[in-house]
Design a protein around this motif. Structure first.
Motif, PDB file in Angstrom:
ATOM      1  N   GLU A  83       0.792  -1.385   0.128  1.00 35.13           N
ATOM      2  CA  GLU A  83      -0.031   0.044  -0.009  1.00 35.13           C
ATOM      3  C   GLU A  83       0.899   1.376   0.077  1.00 35.13           C
ATOM      4  O   GLU A  83       0.366   2.325  -0.528  1.00 35.13           O
ATOM      5  CB  GLU A  83      -0.791   0.086   1.221  1.00 35.13           C
ATOM      6  CG  GLU A  83      -1.853  -1.070   1.594  1.00 35.13           C
ATOM      7  CD  GLU A  83      -2.327  -0.914   2.838  1.00 35.13           C
ATOM      8  OE1 GLU A  83      -3.428  -0.224   2.890  1.00 35.13           O
ATOM      9  OE2 GLU A  83      -2.067  -1.561   3.917  1.00 35.13           O
ATOM     10  N   TRP A  84       1.929   1.191   0.697  1.00 34.75           N
ATOM     11  CA  TRP A  84       2.766   2.306   0.747  1.00 34.75           C
ATOM     12  C   TRP A  84       4.328   2.135   0.286  1.00 34.75           C
ATOM     13  O   TRP A  84       4.737   1.023   0.400  1.00 34.75           O
ATOM     14  CB  TRP A  84       3.006   2.668   2.269  1.00 34.75           C
ATOM     15  CG  TRP A  84       1.493   3.009   2.843  1.00 34.75           C
ATOM     16  CD1 TRP A  84       0.635   2.191   3.430  1.00 34.75           C
ATOM     17  CD2 TRP A  84       1.024   4.515   3.106  1.00 34.75           C
ATOM     18  NE1 TRP A  84      -0.471   2.863   3.650  1.00 34.75           N
ATOM     19  CE2 TRP A  84      -0.141   4.214   3.881  1.00 34.75           C
ATOM     20  CE3 TRP A  84       1.670   5.575   2.939  1.00 34.75           C
ATOM     21  CZ2 TRP A  84      -0.914   5.377   3.891  1.00 34.75           C
ATOM     22  CZ3 TRP A  84       0.980   6.738   3.279  1.00 34.75           C
ATOM     23  CH2 TRP A  84      -0.447   6.833   3.548  1.00 34.75           C
ATOM     24  N   VAL A  85       4.758   3.294  -0.202  1.00 35.67           N
ATOM     25  CA  VAL A  85       6.499   2.930  -0.457  1.00 35.67           C
ATOM     26  C   VAL A  85       7.028   4.246   0.287  1.00 35.67           C
ATOM     27  O   VAL A  85       6.574   5.168   0.464  1.00 35.67           O
ATOM     28  CB  VAL A  85       6.540   3.276  -1.992  1.00 35.67           C
ATOM     29  CG1 VAL A  85       5.879   2.029  -2.544  1.00 35.67           C
ATOM     30  CG2 VAL A  85       5.908   4.468  -2.491  1.00 35.67           C
ATOM     31  N   VAL A  86       8.265   3.893   0.825  1.00 35.15           N
ATOM     32  CA  VAL A  86       9.459   4.633   1.188  1.00 35.15           C
ATOM     33  C   VAL A  86      10.584   4.717   0.521  1.00 35.15           C
ATOM     34  O   VAL A  86      11.259   3.681   0.017  1.00 35.15           O
ATOM     35  CB  VAL A  86       9.975   4.228   2.870  1.00 35.15           C
ATOM     36  CG1 VAL A  86      10.845   5.103   3.233  1.00 35.15           C
ATOM     37  CG2 VAL A  86       8.717   4.109   3.593  1.00 35.15           C
ATOM     38  N   PHE A  87      10.973   5.896  -0.238  1.00 32.21           N
ATOM     39  CA  PHE A  87      12.063   6.124  -1.126  1.00 32.21           C
ATOM     40  C   PHE A  87      13.233   6.383  -0.178  1.00 32.21           C
ATOM     41  O   PHE A  87      13.236   7.191   0.858  1.00 32.21           O
ATOM     42  CB  PHE A  87      11.855   7.468  -2.046  1.00 32.21           C
ATOM     43  CG  PHE A  87      10.755   7.261  -2.692  1.00 32.21           C
ATOM     44  CD1 PHE A  87      10.737   6.293  -3.648  1.00 32.21           C
ATOM     45  CD2 PHE A  87       9.283   7.943  -2.608  1.00 32.21           C
ATOM     46  CE1 PHE A  87       9.659   6.260  -4.577  1.00 32.21           C
ATOM     47  CE2 PHE A  87       8.636   7.562  -3.583  1.00 32.21           C
ATOM     48  CZ  PHE A  87       8.478   6.825  -4.488  1.00 32.21           C
ATOM     49  N   LEU A  88      14.518   5.776  -0.405  1.00 35.46           N
ATOM     50  CA  LEU A  88      15.676   5.924   0.436  1.00 35.46           C
ATOM     51  C   LEU A  88      16.786   5.860  -0.668  1.00 35.46           C
ATOM     52  O   LEU A  88      16.909   4.898  -1.427  1.00 35.46           O
ATOM     53  CB  LEU A  88      15.610   4.576   1.083  1.00 35.46           C
ATOM     54  CG  LEU A  88      17.245   4.673   2.195  1.00 35.46           C
ATOM     55  CD1 LEU A  88      17.230   5.568   3.133  1.00 35.46           C
ATOM     56  CD2 LEU A  88      17.117   3.347   2.814  1.00 35.46           C
ATOM     57  N   ASP A  89      17.289   6.727  -0.774  1.00 34.18           N
ATOM     58  CA  ASP A  89      18.538   7.107  -1.534  1.00 34.18           C
ATOM     59  C   ASP A  89      19.819   6.205  -0.916  1.00 34.18           C
ATOM     60  O   ASP A  89      19.641   5.746   0.323  1.00 34.18           O
ATOM     61  CB  ASP A  89      19.225   8.464  -1.332  1.00 34.18           C
ATOM     62  CG  ASP A  89      18.220   9.608  -2.232  1.00 34.18           C
ATOM     63  OD1 ASP A  89      17.392   9.073  -2.904  1.00 34.18           O
ATOM     64  OD2 ASP A  89      18.636  10.775  -2.043  1.00 34.18           O
TER      65      ASP A  89
END
Length: 296
Positions: A83-89
């Motif tokens: 349902e959710w996404v977290v962006f991480l460099d």
């Protein structure tokens, strides 16, 4: 019901950094539902350089030729089944309770579809740190206040959490932008009516280091064009949100001026003066640049 959360890490030619980023996700007090690594054209495949214990925890997508960070992030979201996404460099890492803090906030702040974290800036060379906490908000908050807007403009894409359906609703990242793609996405999400709120207890560590820079004249021109495109695409929205406009357009104009794209800088600052007519800072900068241009 517990929210499902995928962490999406984009990387290119930084195996040591990305391993640390993955490690931080693996070591969460509450595990993420999945970890998706998009290898955007590394010379040696990242999957071949990860320790087996990390590789087995990830889904790795590889582009033989770099498609750019926006396209890579879009690929990661498309692959996510959460349902959710977290962006991480790839050069950043998250605190052990990051996912748990996001999880709890999603439940408390059911009206929001975008969340941004507190940041700890970590200087790689000196070890010095600087904390940038987001404001605290009460459970059930349903509006983005002026204070929160100012805080939102201090964060970047890394660490941002977005509901996948909201991301898809606005078309994801604009792959034609080489800079300001994160601001462009944020403005389009807000313009579409999606609420953004901070998560004070979720902390992302931002590595401050010497890395690739857009230094050539040609790339500088592309950067200026990207900033202008992001501004013009979202101008109607920015006109009704002067706090966001002053933060974003002011910095974009300053960047253009410093990189000798002075005509574009004067154009942006003129637009901004129309949106923020009572801003002393904007008026002073506009006057200073007009005088400098007259005598150059």
């Amino acid at each position: 019901m517990t929210p499902s959360i995928a962490v999406i890490i984009t990387t290119k030619n930084r195996p040591i950094y990305v391993a640390e980023a993955i490690e931080s996700v693996v070591n969460q007090t509450k595990p993420a539902s999945s970890i998706i690594v998009v290898d955007d054209g590394s010379d040696i495949p990242i999957a071949d350089q990860l320790a087996p214990r990390l590789a087995e925890r990830c889904t790795v997508i590889r582009n033989k030729k770099s498609a750019g960070v926006s396209a890579a992030r879009n690929q990661g979201v498309k692959a996510a089944t959460t349902e959710w996404v977290v962006f991480l460099d790839d050069d950043d890492w998250i605190d052990p309770d990051f996912v748990q803090s996001i999880d709890l906030t999603i439940i408390e702040q059911c009206a929001a579809k975008i969340f941004w974290p507190s940041r700890l800036m970590v200087n790689e060379a000196t070890g010095e740190t600087k904390s940038r906490k987001t404001p605290a908000v009460a459970p059930g908050t349903e509006t983005l206040s002026t204070e929160l807007m100012a805080s939102l403009m201090e964060t970047g894409c890394s660490g941002t959490t977005v509901h996948k359906s909201a991301f898809e609703n606005v078309g994801g990242f604009d792959e034609s932008l080489i800079v300001s793609e994160d601001r462009d996405l944020t403005f389009r999400l807000l313009a579409a009516g999606f609420l953004a709120l901070p998560v004070q207890h979720a902390v992302i560590n931002i590595r401050v280091h010497e890395g690739p820079r857009l230094s050539s004249h040609e790339k500088g021109e592309l950067q200026a064009k990207s900033d202008l495109k992001a501004i013009e695409k979202n101008l109607d929205f920015l006109k009704t949100h002067p706090v966001l406009a002053e933060k974003f357009m002011g910095r974009a104009a300053k960047r253009m001026w410093e990189r000798n794209h002075k005509r574009e800088a004067r154009y942006v600052i003129k637009l901004l003066a129309g949106i923020c007519p009572y801003s002393i800072r904007v008026r002073q900068r506009q006057l200073k640049w007009l005088v400098a241009s007259a005598f150059s």
